[in-house]
Design an enzyme around this catalytic site. Sequence first.
Site, PDB file in Angstrom:
ATOM      1  N   HIS A  62      87.069 -62.095 -21.234  1.00  0.00           N
ATOM      2  CA  HIS A  62      87.059 -61.246 -22.825  1.00  0.00           C
ATOM      3  C   HIS A  62      86.980 -59.692 -22.807  1.00  0.00           C
ATOM      4  CE1 HIS A  62      82.514 -60.438 -23.276  1.00  0.00           C
ATOM      5  NE2 HIS A  62      82.515 -61.651 -22.348  1.00  0.00           N
ATOM      6  N   ASP A 174      79.814 -56.836 -18.577  1.00  0.00           N
ATOM      7  CA  ASP A 174      80.088 -57.961 -19.390  1.00  0.00           C
ATOM      8  C   ASP A 174      81.053 -57.394 -20.612  1.00  0.00           C
ATOM      9  OD1 ASP A 174      80.012 -60.180 -20.857  1.00  0.00           O
ATOM     10  OD2 ASP A 174      78.181 -59.849 -21.574  1.00  0.00           O
ATOM     11  N   GLU A 204      84.595 -62.655 -27.865  1.00  0.00           N
ATOM     12  CA  GLU A 204      83.795 -63.850 -27.277  1.00  0.00           C
ATOM     13  C   GLU A 204      82.444 -63.509 -27.446  1.00  0.00           C
ATOM     14  OE1 GLU A 204      81.066 -65.397 -24.121  1.00  0.00           O
ATOM     15  OE2 GLU A 204      81.148 -63.272 -24.792  1.00  0.00           O
ATOM     16  N   GLU A 205      81.915 -62.385 -27.778  1.00  0.00           N
ATOM     17  CA  GLU A 205      80.339 -62.205 -28.011  1.00  0.00           C
ATOM     18  C   GLU A 205      79.944 -62.532 -29.474  1.00  0.00           C
ATOM     19  OE1 GLU A 205      78.240 -61.322 -25.774  1.00  0.00           O
ATOM     20  OE2 GLU A 205      79.366 -60.276 -24.289  1.00  0.00           O
ATOM     21  N   ASP A 227      83.514 -64.602 -16.318  1.00  0.00           N
ATOM     22  CA  ASP A 227      82.597 -64.074 -17.214  1.00  0.00           C
ATOM     23  C   ASP A 227      81.359 -63.525 -16.114  1.00  0.00           C
ATOM     24  OD1 ASP A 227      81.158 -62.720 -19.249  1.00  0.00           O
ATOM     25  OD2 ASP A 227      81.677 -64.258 -20.670  1.00  0.00           O
ATOM     26  N   HIS A 315      73.751 -57.242 -21.061  1.00  0.00           N
ATOM     27  CA  HIS A 315      73.745 -56.880 -22.064  1.00  0.00           C
ATOM     28  C   HIS A 315      72.770 -55.776 -22.121  1.00  0.00           C
ATOM     29  CE1 HIS A 315      75.451 -60.563 -24.792  1.00  0.00           C
ATOM     30  NE2 HIS A 315      75.957 -59.972 -23.667  1.00  0.00           N
TER      31      HIS A 315
HETATM   32 CO    CO Z   1      78.047 -60.929 -23.269  1.00  0.00          CO
HETATM   33 ZN    ZN Z   2      80.618 -61.997 -21.536  1.00  0.00          ZN
END
Ligand code: CO
Ligand code: ZN
Length: 350
Positions: A62, A174, A204-205, A227, A315
């Site tokens: 992503h 990410d 995606e998030e 991922d 994150h």
């Molecule tokens: Co993420």
């Molecule tokens: Zn991710």
Amino acid sequence: MNIELMRKLTQANGIGGCEDEVRDIIAEELKPLTSGLRTDAMGNLIGTIEGTGGPTVVVTAHMDEIGFIVRFIEESGYVRLQPVGGFDPRTLVAQRVAVHTRKHGVLNGTLMPGVKPIHLLGPNDKKELDLQDFFVDLGIKADDVKDQVQIGDMVTMRREFEEMGDMVVSKCLDDRIGCYVMIEAIKAVGKVNATVIPVAAVQEEVGLRGATTAGYGVQPDITIALDTTIAGDIPGMPTDAAVTKLGNGAAIKVFDSSQLPNRKLIAHLQEIAEQNDIPFQLEVLPRGGTDAGAFQRAAAGSFTCTVSIPSRYVHSVNEMCAKSDIQACVDLVAQFLREAGTRDYGYGIG
Ligand code: CO
Ligand code: ZN
């Protein structure tokens, strides 16, 4: 390793729905490697590498990063935010952000919580932070803020990419490091029997949204999602909850909350790793999902698994991955694409 490509991918900015800058970089990389490079109605970037009669295999990562949009502009000129993706407020204190305005370019700002400073804190004042507490200070007059910033403008975290020891550290590894693995695996693969479809997915998030339409659009036989996952090899983490460890190799997904991967596909990936001396670890992630979960359930489904790049501090702006794990993921995915079509992952009867 192509460190410059990692730097370029992580320093690009793109939250869900605003992945344009990232898409342009990946399109430039995929153009010479694929035919029929295209986008769908959601903004997924999809290419094709024609095979010689094997199955259709999607390899996907992503493009979006977690970030914010402008929710409200205070009379005073401070900017309030709507998160787009899951932030932990504890990682946001005293960060710097970029507000991407539609007509006035990029404005840099500080991200701070609107709570009493420690010097003024009474014994009964609240100490926990909520995402709603945070605001952006752009360092310009209120009238200029109102003139230049609009509701909906994208706000991204700022943090440079850095090589640190055996690791790389940056914002949004990410999932830009997944995008990197996808590109490098396709560069490495050579001739394939399967038709390989790289998908750089959007949104995606916010709940695997781009992967859902890409899954219906492409309807692949097999899907490998790339991922990052939790590397919990840090202080304060019980050893049984570590999920993966940095430097222990590519993580082959056994469980997450979005999919139960195909068991024969898991076994095939594991065998490829063992036969080619590619370091790997098996991953059980109790909470959180990946785009493979959407592909698995789109239309009549596909055989899915996820190859994860272990990451500490997921994150946060200090996401950290091991160079050796990144390379292991490239090697594993490239070899899988070469072998795709040599196995049946189905549930045939009789
Ligand atoms: Co993420
Ligand atoms: Zn991710």
